[in-house]
Motif scaffolding. Structure first.
Motif, PDB file in Angstrom:
ATOM      1  N   LEU A 106       0.820  -1.214   0.000  1.00  0.00           N
ATOM      2  CA  LEU A 106       0.000   0.000   0.000  1.00  0.00           C
ATOM      3  C   LEU A 106       0.856   1.267   0.000  1.00  0.00           C
ATOM      4  O   LEU A 106       0.505   2.249  -0.643  1.00  0.00           O
ATOM      5  N   ALA A 107       2.000   1.240   0.673  1.00  0.00           N
ATOM      6  CA  ALA A 107       2.873   2.421   0.691  1.00  0.00           C
ATOM      7  C   ALA A 107       3.394   2.723  -0.718  1.00  0.00           C
ATOM      8  O   ALA A 107       3.398   3.879  -1.150  1.00  0.00           O
ATOM      9  N   ALA A 108       3.818   1.703  -1.457  1.00  0.00           N
ATOM     10  CA  ALA A 108       4.292   1.903  -2.830  1.00  0.00           C
ATOM     11  C   ALA A 108       3.151   2.360  -3.724  1.00  0.00           C
ATOM     12  O   ALA A 108       3.331   3.238  -4.578  1.00  0.00           O
ATOM     13  N   THR A 109       1.979   1.787  -3.507  1.00  0.00           N
ATOM     14  CA  THR A 109       0.804   2.177  -4.283  1.00  0.00           C
ATOM     15  C   THR A 109       0.443   3.629  -4.002  1.00  0.00           C
ATOM     16  O   THR A 109       0.136   4.400  -4.911  1.00  0.00           O
ATOM     17  N   ARG A 110       0.514   4.025  -2.736  1.00  0.00           N
ATOM     18  CA  ARG A 110       0.237   5.415  -2.369  1.00  0.00           C
ATOM     19  C   ARG A 110       1.228   6.361  -3.038  1.00  0.00           C
ATOM     20  O   ARG A 110       0.861   7.395  -3.581  1.00  0.00           O
ATOM     21  N   ARG A 111       2.517   6.004  -2.981  1.00  0.00           N
ATOM     22  CA  ARG A 111       3.534   6.850  -3.620  1.00  0.00           C
ATOM     23  C   ARG A 111       3.232   7.021  -5.113  1.00  0.00           C
ATOM     24  O   ARG A 111       3.358   8.120  -5.651  1.00  0.00           O
ATOM     25  N   PHE A 112       2.826   5.946  -5.768  1.00  0.00           N
ATOM     26  CA  PHE A 112       2.541   6.006  -7.198  1.00  0.00           C
ATOM     27  C   PHE A 112       1.365   6.937  -7.491  1.00  0.00           C
ATOM     28  O   PHE A 112       1.472   7.861  -8.285  1.00  0.00           O
ATOM     29  N   TYR A 113       0.224   6.708  -6.822  1.00  0.00           N
ATOM     30  CA  TYR A 113      -0.979   7.482  -7.124  1.00  0.00           C
ATOM     31  C   TYR A 113      -0.959   8.900  -6.548  1.00  0.00           C
ATOM     32  O   TYR A 113      -1.372   9.843  -7.219  1.00  0.00           O
ATOM     33  N   VAL A 114      -0.493   9.052  -5.320  1.00  0.00           N
ATOM     34  CA  VAL A 114      -0.518  10.366  -4.664  1.00  0.00           C
ATOM     35  C   VAL A 114       0.697  11.203  -5.064  1.00  0.00           C
ATOM     36  O   VAL A 114       0.559  12.305  -5.599  1.00  0.00           O
ATOM     37  N   ASP A 115       1.883  10.681  -4.796  1.00  0.00           N
ATOM     38  CA  ASP A 115       3.097  11.456  -5.080  1.00  0.00           C
ATOM     39  C   ASP A 115       3.404  11.496  -6.577  1.00  0.00           C
ATOM     40  O   ASP A 115       3.817  12.534  -7.097  1.00  0.00           O
ATOM     41  N   GLY A 116       3.217  10.381  -7.271  1.00  0.00           N
ATOM     42  CA  GLY A 116       3.560  10.316  -8.686  1.00  0.00           C
ATOM     43  C   GLY A 116       2.526  10.933  -9.604  1.00  0.00           C
ATOM     44  O   GLY A 116       2.850  11.784 -10.424  1.00  0.00           O
ATOM     45  N   LEU A 117       1.253  10.498  -9.470  1.00  0.00           N
ATOM     46  CA  LEU A 117       0.204  10.995 -10.361  1.00  0.00           C
ATOM     47  C   LEU A 117      -0.497  12.238  -9.822  1.00  0.00           C
ATOM     48  O   LEU A 117      -1.246  12.882 -10.545  1.00  0.00           O
ATOM     49  N   GLY A 118      -0.293  12.546  -8.546  1.00  0.00           N
ATOM     50  CA  GLY A 118      -0.876  13.757  -7.978  1.00  0.00           C
ATOM     51  C   GLY A 118      -2.324  13.631  -7.535  1.00  0.00           C
ATOM     52  O   GLY A 118      -3.009  14.629  -7.360  1.00  0.00           O
ATOM     53  N   TRP A 119      -2.789  12.399  -7.342  1.00  0.00           N
ATOM     54  CA  TRP A 119      -4.174  12.205  -6.905  1.00  0.00           C
ATOM     55  C   TRP A 119      -4.311  12.512  -5.416  1.00  0.00           C
ATOM     56  O   TRP A 119      -3.407  12.247  -4.625  1.00  0.00           O
ATOM     57  N   ALA A 120      -5.458  13.056  -5.028  1.00  0.00           N
ATOM     58  CA  ALA A 120      -5.727  13.382  -3.623  1.00  0.00           C
ATOM     59  C   ALA A 120      -6.667  12.336  -3.034  1.00  0.00           C
ATOM     60  O   ALA A 120      -7.768  12.129  -3.554  1.00  0.00           O
ATOM     61  N   PRO A 121      -6.266  11.663  -1.956  1.00  0.00           N
ATOM     62  CA  PRO A 121      -7.165  10.689  -1.344  1.00  0.00           C
ATOM     63  C   PRO A 121      -8.436  11.351  -0.815  1.00  0.00           C
ATOM     64  O   PRO A 121      -8.396  12.443  -0.248  1.00  0.00           O
ATOM     65  N   ALA A 122      -9.565  10.680  -1.013  1.00  0.00           N
ATOM     66  CA  ALA A 122     -10.834  11.125  -0.435  1.00  0.00           C
ATOM     67  C   ALA A 122     -10.960  10.583   0.978  1.00  0.00           C
ATOM     68  O   ALA A 122     -11.630  11.165   1.824  1.00  0.00           O
ATOM     69  N   PHE A 123     -10.306   9.460   1.226  1.00  0.00           N
ATOM     70  CA  PHE A 123     -10.296   8.822   2.544  1.00  0.00           C
ATOM     71  C   PHE A 123      -9.056   7.949   2.597  1.00  0.00           C
ATOM     72  O   PHE A 123      -8.650   7.368   1.603  1.00  0.00           O
ATOM     73  N   GLU A 124      -8.487   7.855   3.817  1.00  0.00           N
ATOM     74  CA  GLU A 124      -7.317   7.004   3.981  1.00  0.00           C
ATOM     75  C   GLU A 124      -7.270   6.465   5.398  1.00  0.00           C
ATOM     76  O   GLU A 124      -7.385   7.224   6.359  1.00  0.00           O
ATOM     77  N   ALA A 125      -7.139   5.160   5.514  1.00  0.00           N
ATOM     78  CA  ALA A 125      -6.852   4.512   6.786  1.00  0.00           C
ATOM     79  C   ALA A 125      -5.426   4.000   6.643  1.00  0.00           C
ATOM     80  O   ALA A 125      -5.181   3.015   5.926  1.00  0.00           O
TER      81      ALA A 125
END
Length: 143
Positions: A15-34
């Motif tokens: 999940l950490a690598a996935t988060r880095r890809f979508y949030v840090d890499g693609l610039g997506w903003a989470p609507a919710f995160e646990a």
């Protein structure tokens, strides 16, 4: 049941690598995160993409199928022109995506390419000049 989809959930390995890809890499903003469990991204007015740890997914949904190959689905991101497709493919590569199929003209009249996220989920990035593609872009306010 009406014809509607509100969540697409993918079981991810890291999940950490996935988060880095979508949030840090693609610039997506989470609507919710646990943290360490799940991340939700709003991908449409009434649609969420849920990225859930494999362990959490299996605990609630059941065991994942074992075997080789890629997951048997694609996620698609349509754009109103070919330049947008090229831009998103470039951004995905810069974020660490594997470019599976470079963008190119397709026999069906459109233009598309594919990249893989950190778990191998295939994203199609496409320009579809047909009636359905135009309708989707108009609905999204992009045409």
């Amino acid at each position: 049941m009406d014809t509607r989809l509100t969540f697409v959930t993918l079981a991810v390995t890291d999940l950490a690598a996935t988060r880095r890809f979508y949030v840090d890499g693609l610039g997506w903003a989470p609507a919710f995160e646990a943290e360490g469990e799940v991340i939700f991204f709003r991908v449409g007015p009434t649609v969420m993409l849920s990225l859930w740890t494999r362990a959490g997914f299996e605990a609630e949904v059941g065991p994942l199928a074992a075997g080789g190959g890629i997951p048997p689905l694609t996620l698609s991101h349509n754009l109103p022109d070919t330049a947008g497709v090229d831009r998103v493919m470039k951004d995905a590569a810069a974020a660490g995506a594997e470019i599976v199929r470079p963008a190119q003209q397709r026999e069906w009249g459109g233009y598309s390419g594919y990249f893989a996220d950190p778990d191998g989920f295939r994203w199609e990035v496409a320009y579809n000049p047909g009636p359905l593609g135009v309708e989707l872009m108009q609905a999204a306010g992009l045409a």
